[in-house]
Design a protein around this motif. Structure first.
Motif, PDB file in Angstrom:
ATOM      1  N   PHE A 280       0.923  -1.177  -0.151  1.00  8.24           N
ATOM      2  CA  PHE A 280       0.104  -0.128   0.064  1.00  8.24           C
ATOM      3  C   PHE A 280       0.852   1.475  -0.092  1.00  8.24           C
ATOM      4  N   ARG A 281       2.168   1.258   0.028  1.00  5.68           N
ATOM      5  CA  ARG A 281       3.023   2.403   0.047  1.00  5.68           C
ATOM      6  C   ARG A 281       2.926   2.672  -1.564  1.00  5.68           C
ATOM      7  N   SER A 282       2.559   1.823  -2.598  1.00  2.00           N
ATOM      8  CA  SER A 282       2.360   2.350  -3.696  1.00  2.00           C
ATOM      9  C   SER A 282       0.910   3.009  -4.106  1.00  2.00           C
ATOM     10  N   ARG A 283       1.250   4.306  -4.618  1.00  2.00           N
ATOM     11  CA  ARG A 283      -0.126   5.119  -4.610  1.00  2.00           C
ATOM     12  C   ARG A 283      -0.837   4.466  -5.563  1.00  2.00           C
ATOM     13  N   GLU A 284      -0.504   3.802  -6.643  1.00  2.00           N
ATOM     14  CA  GLU A 284      -1.371   3.224  -7.426  1.00  2.00           C
ATOM     15  C   GLU A 284      -1.959   2.129  -6.960  1.00  2.00           C
ATOM     16  N   PHE A 285      -1.285   1.214  -6.251  1.00  2.00           N
ATOM     17  CA  PHE A 285      -2.059   0.162  -5.559  1.00  2.00           C
ATOM     18  C   PHE A 285      -2.982   0.568  -4.495  1.00  2.00           C
ATOM     19  N   SER A 286      -2.836   1.775  -3.788  1.00  2.50           N
ATOM     20  CA  SER A 286      -3.712   2.040  -2.777  1.00  2.50           C
ATOM     21  C   SER A 286      -4.865   2.569  -3.599  1.00  2.50           C
ATOM     22  N   GLY A 287      -4.587   3.348  -4.637  1.00  2.40           N
ATOM     23  CA  GLY A 287      -5.822   4.059  -5.497  1.00  2.40           C
ATOM     24  C   GLY A 287      -6.787   2.905  -5.915  1.00  2.40           C
ATOM     25  N   ALA A 288      -6.117   1.995  -6.582  1.00  3.11           N
ATOM     26  CA  ALA A 288      -6.962   0.801  -7.257  1.00  3.11           C
ATOM     27  C   ALA A 288      -7.492   0.150  -6.260  1.00  3.11           C
ATOM     28  N   ASN A 289      -7.225  -0.092  -5.050  1.00  4.60           N
ATOM     29  CA  ASN A 289      -8.072  -0.840  -4.136  1.00  4.60           C
ATOM     30  C   ASN A 289      -8.996   0.002  -3.311  1.00  4.60           C
ATOM     31  N   LEU A 290      -8.778   1.259  -3.399  1.00  4.80           N
ATOM     32  CA  LEU A 290      -9.676   2.347  -2.832  1.00  4.80           C
ATOM     33  C   LEU A 290     -11.099   2.401  -3.886  1.00  4.80           C
ATOM     34  N   VAL A 405       2.557  -2.860  -8.920  1.00  6.78           N
ATOM     35  CA  VAL A 405       3.621  -3.726  -8.001  1.00  6.78           C
ATOM     36  C   VAL A 405       4.409  -4.604  -8.813  1.00  6.78           C
ATOM     37  N   PRO A 406       5.947  -4.886  -8.310  1.00  6.03           N
ATOM     38  CA  PRO A 406       6.559  -5.834  -9.188  1.00  6.03           C
ATOM     39  C   PRO A 406       5.923  -7.062  -9.605  1.00  6.03           C
TER      40      PRO A 406
END
Length: 528
Positions: A280-290, A405-406
């Protein structure tokens, strides 16, 4: 680059938990059938809810738990189920899940009380949490990399088709046989899956997987989500009749919040966390899950309450109610390949803005119908527009999650996103039930106050409030008041759904609008 000898290549594949492909078609058939059972039971039961509510004399709170007990255990244990397969053997855990699901299905079919049915549905949820991640893991382990994508695509396509057919079949079974056959139909399918798996599906495990499992995290997540769900469902006034009971109910809610906070603390210090919070440090990952949470929550609420409206208020036969959402599922299936291609041309942000906006319009169209009218002029436009909005959103959302994510974390990221979507539906049904009950009671009070009812009729009506539109009332005017009150409360739910879909479009702005590289491969972000 030196070419590895066959023995060296086999050893390398084994170390990664990958086995040489054997009987590939049989592997696909087994995993598709097993996954279809779990996916279908997540939605087909909604069509059977009015029938089992009447048969078991259940309240709306009770039938909410019929759905929530399954969703709760599935969402809470989904990631743990994948870890168990990596450690102890994917086929072994997969078969355990199928067996548990079959036992739970049999128990559901023979249930003589609503409490027994709720417990049995929880057992189904545990089985699904083992077999769903196991299905994809077995496919990945049974196919080489150059054939894996096509195999997973086949799995996705066929499970989508069965998900579309399931509610129609379930409605037909309810209408022509019994609601119990919605569960019994799983038994022969489970038998075929077990035989095929023992005969043709190879065993595999991840030799590099951690030998420890996050049991504390799983326990805290399950209790936390369960306690919050209990508080939301039982805090509507239907069963919390006294102040003391209300205090207990909301005490559970506070305990659930505390458990989830402890869960976050445990996950940051666990050597083998169930949820890798650093993702969740990834802005994109957090945004996609929100975005996932905000979009899938109203969808889960609609899928729960829509069949109740169709069957109990609009008086649709169960088969027609099961078919009512068919256009939505088919549109997602047909248009997902096209919408996935939009990411390569425009990046993920644009389709993930437009898709939820279209979905919000679809939710808004559900505000139009009252009581009566043709399906084609009332609900069909709403279902189609919602289906187009979801079709534009689903594939780009999956792509955004996987690209955030990687590649080494892709499996974990997919599992987390899947769990988020299920938790969204779990909490939405609880919260929307609270909202619908409040709107229902408010409107019903106003309607009954305007009627000249005898004390006996009024008492009978008040005693059945907890059943909402499923109340068995002989007085025509009172039954009509119940139906109108349900529609009023349902519209409150729809307004919230519209707002959440609009917020999901806004949350898409967090995601970077990156296209694929010139060679057609997507750029990947690193997680700090």
């Amino acid at each position: 680059m030196p070419i590895k000898a066959p023995s060296e290549e086999s050893a390398a594949r084994a170390a990664r938990g990958v086995v040489q492909p054997r009987s590939g078609p049989w592997v696909l058939i087994a995993t598709i059938l097993a996954s279809s059972m779990a996916f279908i039971d997540g939605t087909v039961v909604n069509v059977a809810l009015p029938a089992l509510q009447a048969a078991l004399h259940a309240s709306v709170t009770d039938i909410q738990w019929v759905v929530e007990s399954y969703a709760l255990l599935l969402a809470s244990l989904l990631l743990l189920g994948g870890s168990l397969g990596d450690l102890y053997g994917r086929r072994k855990i997969f078969l355990s899940g199928v067996l548990l699901f079959a036992i739970g299905s049999s128990w559901c079919g023979f249930a003589s009380s609503i409490a027994s049915l709720i417990v049995a549905r929880g057992l189904q949820g545990i089985g699904a949490a083992f077999l769903v991640p196991g299905s994809l893991a077995i496919i990945s382990a049974s196919y080489p990399e150059d054939k894996r994508g096509r195999a997973i695509g086949t799995w996705s396509g066929f499970t989508a088709i069965t998900a579309a057919i399931g509610p129609v079949l379930g409605g037909w079974l309810v209408e022509n046989a019994s609601w119990r056959w919605v569960f019994f139909i799983n038994l022969p399918i489970a038998g075929v899956v077990i035989l095929l798996s023992l005969w043709r599906v190879p065993e595999s495990r991840n030799e590099a997987a951690s030998k420890s499992l996050d049991w504390p995290g799983a326990a805290l997540a399950t209790f936390g989500l369960g306690a919050i769900t209990y508080a939301l469902i039982n805090g509507s006034g239907g069963s919390a009749a006294t102040r003391g009971h209300e205090a207990v109910v909301w005490g559970f809610g506070l305990a659930g919040v505390g458990a989830l906070l402890c869960f976050l603390f445990v996950e940051t210090r666990s050597g083998a966390p169930m949820v890798s919070l650093r993702l969740f440090r990834s802005r994109e990952f957090s945004g996609a899950n929100l975005l996932t949470f905000l979009l899938y929550a109203p969808l889960g609420g609609i899928l729960f309450f829509f069949p109740l409206d169709l069957i109990q208020v609009q008086h649709y036969p169960a088969t027609q109610a099961g078919a009512a959402l068919l256009p939505l599922i088919l549109l997602i299936f047909i248009l997902s390949r096209w919408s996935g291609g939009l990411v390569a041309r425009y990046g993920a942000r644009l389709p993930l803005t437009i898709g939820p906006l279209v979905a919000a319009s679809g939710f808004a169209l559900f505000l139009r119908p009252g009581i009566g009218g043709s399906y084609w002029s009332t609900f069909f436009p709403a279902v189609v527009v919602l289906g187009i909005g979801m079709a534009i959103s689903v594939a780009p959302l999956t792509t955004a999650v996987m690209e955030s994510v990687p590649s080494s974390e892709a499996g974990v990221a997919s599992g987390v996103n899947n769990a988020v979507s299920r938790i969204a539906g779990l909490l939405a049904i609880a919260v929307f039930g609270l909202v619908l009950s409040a709107g229902f009671n408010r409107t019903l009070d106003r309607s009954l106050a305007q009627m000249q009812l005898s004390p006996a009729v009024r008492q009978s009506a008040d005693s059945q409030r907890s059943k909402l539109a499923g109340a068995q009332i002989s007085e025509v005017s009172v039954k009509h008041a119940f139906d109108e009150a349900f529609v009023s409360g349902y519209r409150d739910v729809i307004w919230i759904s519209v707002g959440m879909a609009l917020l999901s479009a806004l949350s898409a702005q967090i995601i970077q609008s990156k296209k694929t590289q010139g060679d057609g491969t997507p750029r990947r972000l690193t997680v700090p």
